[in-house]
Design a protein around this motif. Structure first.
Motif, mmCIF file in Angstrom:
data_model
loop_
_atom_site.group_PDB
_atom_site.id
_atom_site.type_symbol
_atom_site.label_atom_id
_atom_site.label_comp_id
_atom_site.label_asym_id
_atom_site.label_seq_id
_atom_site.Cartn_x
_atom_site.Cartn_y
_atom_site.Cartn_z
ATOM 1 N N GLY A 128 0.775 -1.250 0.000
ATOM 2 C CA GLY A 128 0.000 0.000 0.000
ATOM 3 C C GLY A 128 0.802 1.293 0.000
ATOM 4 O O GLY A 128 0.238 2.372 0.108
ATOM 5 N N PHE A 129 2.127 1.206 -0.134
ATOM 6 C CA PHE A 129 2.929 2.439 -0.069
ATOM 7 C C PHE A 129 2.814 3.253 -1.355
ATOM 8 O O PHE A 129 2.724 2.689 -2.447
ATOM 9 N N TYR A 130 2.805 4.572 -1.213
ATOM 10 C CA TYR A 130 2.798 5.446 -2.392
ATOM 11 C C TYR A 130 3.457 6.781 -2.061
ATOM 12 O O TYR A 130 3.647 7.129 -0.896
ATOM 13 N N LYS A 131 3.788 7.494 -3.103
ATOM 14 C CA LYS A 131 4.520 8.757 -2.987
ATOM 15 C C LYS A 131 3.652 9.833 -2.334
ATOM 16 O O LYS A 131 2.515 10.047 -2.739
ATOM 17 N N ASP A 132 4.202 10.495 -1.317
ATOM 18 C CA ASP A 132 3.501 11.592 -0.666
ATOM 19 C C ASP A 132 4.555 12.527 -0.074
ATOM 20 O O ASP A 132 5.116 12.270 0.993
ATOM 21 N N ASP A 133 4.828 13.609 -0.780
ATOM 22 C CA ASP A 133 5.936 14.482 -0.386
ATOM 23 C C ASP A 133 5.692 15.244 0.912
ATOM 24 O O ASP A 133 6.622 15.815 1.480
ATOM 25 N N SER A 134 4.436 15.210 1.395
ATOM 26 C CA SER A 134 4.176 15.930 2.639
ATOM 27 C C SER A 134 4.616 15.109 3.857
ATOM 28 O O SER A 134 4.627 15.604 4.976
ATOM 29 N N ARG A 135 4.972 13.822 3.638
ATOM 30 C CA ARG A 135 5.362 12.955 4.760
ATOM 31 C C ARG A 135 6.883 12.963 4.938
ATOM 32 O O ARG A 135 7.622 13.164 3.969
ATOM 33 N N PRO A 136 7.363 12.713 6.182
ATOM 34 C CA PRO A 136 8.809 12.783 6.449
ATOM 35 C C PRO A 136 9.651 11.890 5.516
ATOM 36 O O PRO A 136 10.731 12.276 5.111
ATOM 37 N N TYR A 137 9.165 10.680 5.173
ATOM 38 C CA TYR A 137 9.950 9.796 4.303
ATOM 39 C C TYR A 137 9.526 9.925 2.840
ATOM 40 O O TYR A 137 9.975 9.139 2.002
ATOM 41 N N GLY A 138 8.607 10.854 2.553
ATOM 42 C CA GLY A 138 8.153 11.003 1.175
ATOM 43 C C GLY A 138 7.192 9.930 0.737
ATOM 44 O O GLY A 138 6.884 9.807 -0.441
ATOM 45 N N VAL A 139 6.734 9.078 1.687
ATOM 46 C CA VAL A 139 5.752 8.039 1.344
ATOM 47 C C VAL A 139 4.612 8.014 2.354
ATOM 48 O O VAL A 139 4.786 8.385 3.508
ATOM 49 N N ASN A 140 3.465 7.559 1.874
ATOM 50 C CA ASN A 140 2.334 7.320 2.758
ATOM 51 C C ASN A 140 1.829 5.912 2.458
ATOM 52 O O ASN A 140 2.387 5.222 1.601
ATOM 53 N N ASN A 141 0.770 5.496 3.148
ATOM 54 C CA ASN A 141 0.264 4.141 2.952
ATOM 55 C C ASN A 141 -1.256 4.159 2.837
ATOM 56 O O ASN A 141 -1.938 4.791 3.646
ATOM 57 N N ALA A 142 -1.755 3.438 1.812
ATOM 58 C CA ALA A 142 -3.192 3.457 1.537
ATOM 59 C C ALA A 142 -3.997 2.824 2.667
ATOM 60 O O ALA A 142 -5.132 3.211 2.924
ATOM 61 N N LEU A 143 -3.406 1.838 3.348
ATOM 62 C CA LEU A 143 -4.123 1.183 4.440
ATOM 63 C C LEU A 143 -3.963 1.955 5.741
ATOM 64 O O LEU A 143 -4.909 2.147 6.494
ATOM 65 N N TYR A 144 -2.728 2.366 6.002
ATOM 66 C CA TYR A 144 -2.356 2.936 7.292
ATOM 67 C C TYR A 144 -1.909 4.372 7.030
ATOM 68 O O TYR A 144 -0.736 4.622 6.786
ATOM 69 N N ASN A 145 -2.883 5.284 7.086
ATOM 70 C CA ASN A 145 -2.598 6.668 6.754
ATOM 71 C C ASN A 145 -1.558 7.254 7.718
ATOM 72 O O ASN A 145 -1.615 7.013 8.915
ATOM 73 N N ASN A 146 -0.598 7.994 7.173
ATOM 74 C CA ASN A 146 0.461 8.633 7.959
ATOM 75 C C ASN A 146 1.295 7.635 8.756
ATOM 76 O O ASN A 146 1.683 7.907 9.893
ATOM 77 N N ILE A 147 1.568 6.488 8.195
ATOM 78 C CA ILE A 147 2.380 5.469 8.868
ATOM 79 C C ILE A 147 3.775 6.036 9.147
ATOM 80 O O ILE A 147 4.299 6.837 8.364
ATOM 81 N N GLY A 148 4.354 5.621 10.278
ATOM 82 C CA GLY A 148 5.680 6.095 10.661
ATOM 83 C C GLY A 148 6.781 5.182 10.183
ATOM 84 O O GLY A 148 7.867 5.167 10.756
ATOM 85 N N MET A 149 6.517 4.370 9.146
ATOM 86 C CA MET A 149 7.533 3.443 8.627
ATOM 87 C C MET A 149 7.914 3.853 7.211
ATOM 88 O O MET A 149 7.035 4.165 6.416
ATOM 89 N N PRO A 150 9.222 3.872 6.922
ATOM 90 C CA PRO A 150 9.607 4.169 5.536
ATOM 91 C C PRO A 150 9.202 3.008 4.617
ATOM 92 O O PRO A 150 8.865 1.935 5.104
ATOM 93 N N HIS A 151 9.231 3.212 3.313
ATOM 94 C CA HIS A 151 8.934 2.113 2.373
ATOM 95 C C HIS A 151 10.200 1.277 2.251
ATOM 96 O O HIS A 151 11.112 1.599 1.501
#
Ligand code: HEC
Length: 235
Positions: A128-151
């Motif tokens: 579920g990971f995808y590109k999201d530049d607003s997040r610290p690692y540049g990724v977000n997750n479709a299942l787990y919004n704002n996950i604190g894990m890098p891809h």
């Protein structure tokens, strides 16, 4: 009054189950813990990509080697850090305090994650990971919004440009070393390994289950023959 109570109860149940957790939709993993080769591939992926952050501290390396039919010398050579004895629990060097400092939240131990979250949840998270530049690692997750894990597998999967849906990733911001099908299989294998990890005994239980079924079927035949023999003279 009764209706009021009912409405309150329904609202509370709805709130507690799912809604309040804010997780996205879950897709089926269709993994199979009887598939030893899949478990072996999953173990390799885990030791290469995940164990640095996530321990499996309720299990020992040699139990995994035995259950997954990986010869211990190969396991030691390819999957184990040189300084670890194979009888060790699968802890890692990252202390919880350091983990929290790096990631804002401690990477949880994953020995039992499949029992807590379920395999479909894990599979959906990993794909579920995808590109999201607003997040610290540049990724977000479709299942787990704002996950604190890098891809962790971004080099293999590549980076999905938008949140993937039921059909997986439709467009890549950049590609990885695996094809989408290869990556999908890899995540099923990884999920499978975590499924086994949460309940190693299930491999044995299934074998025993078949043995018991076979025994009962044979027993049934004899029981029926005996029944016929005994009642023959009575009727
Ligand atoms: C760089 C460190 C790091 C790596 C590498 C990493 N993770 Fe994570 N992982 C985290 C952190 C931190 C969290 C907690 C995220 C949160 O709760 O916001 C997490 C959460 C998870 C969760 C959710 C656990 C739960 O119940 O909430 C799963 C499942 C997971 N990781 C699996 C994996 C797998 C499989 C790999 C290997 C492909 C992996 N992780 C690699 C840091 C990492």
């Amino acid at each position: 009054m009764n209706t009021m109570k009912r409405i309150i109860i329904i609202a509370m149940v709805a709130l507690v189950s799912g809604g309040a957790m804010g997780y996205g939709e879950v897709y089926p993993a269709n993994n199979d813990v009887r598939d030893t080769e899949s478990l072996q591939r999953g173990a390799q992926l885990y030791f290469e990509n995940c164990v640095g952050c996530h321990s499996l501290e309720y299990a020992r390396y040699n139990r995994v080697a035995r259950d997954l039919k990986i010869p211990e010398d190969l396991f030691e050579r390819y999957l184990l850090d040189a300084d670890r004895p194979i009888g060790d629990l699968m802890t890692n060097a990252l202390s919880p305090a350091l983990g929290s400092q790096f990631f804002g939240t401690e990477p949880p131990d994953l020995t039992l994650v499949a029992r807590v979250r379920g395999t479909d949840w894990i599979y959906t998270l990993l794909t579920g990971f995808y590109k999201d530049d607003s997040r610290p690692y540049g990724v977000n997750n479709a299942l787990y919004n704002n996950i604190g894990m890098p891809h962790a597998m971004v080099n293999q999967q590549g980076l999905c440009a938008e949140a993937p849906g039921a059909d997986g990733c439709q467009e890549f911001a950049f590609e990885g070393s695996m094809s989408p099908d290869e990556f999908d299989l890899a995540m099923v294998d990884l999920t499978n390994f975590l499924d086994y990890m949460g309940e190693p005994i299930q491999l044995e239980r299934q074998r025993i289950g078949w043995f018991v079924m076979a025994f009962l079927s044979v027993f049934l035949v004899f029981a029926w023959l005996l029944y016929r023999e005994l009642w023959k003279d009575v009727k």
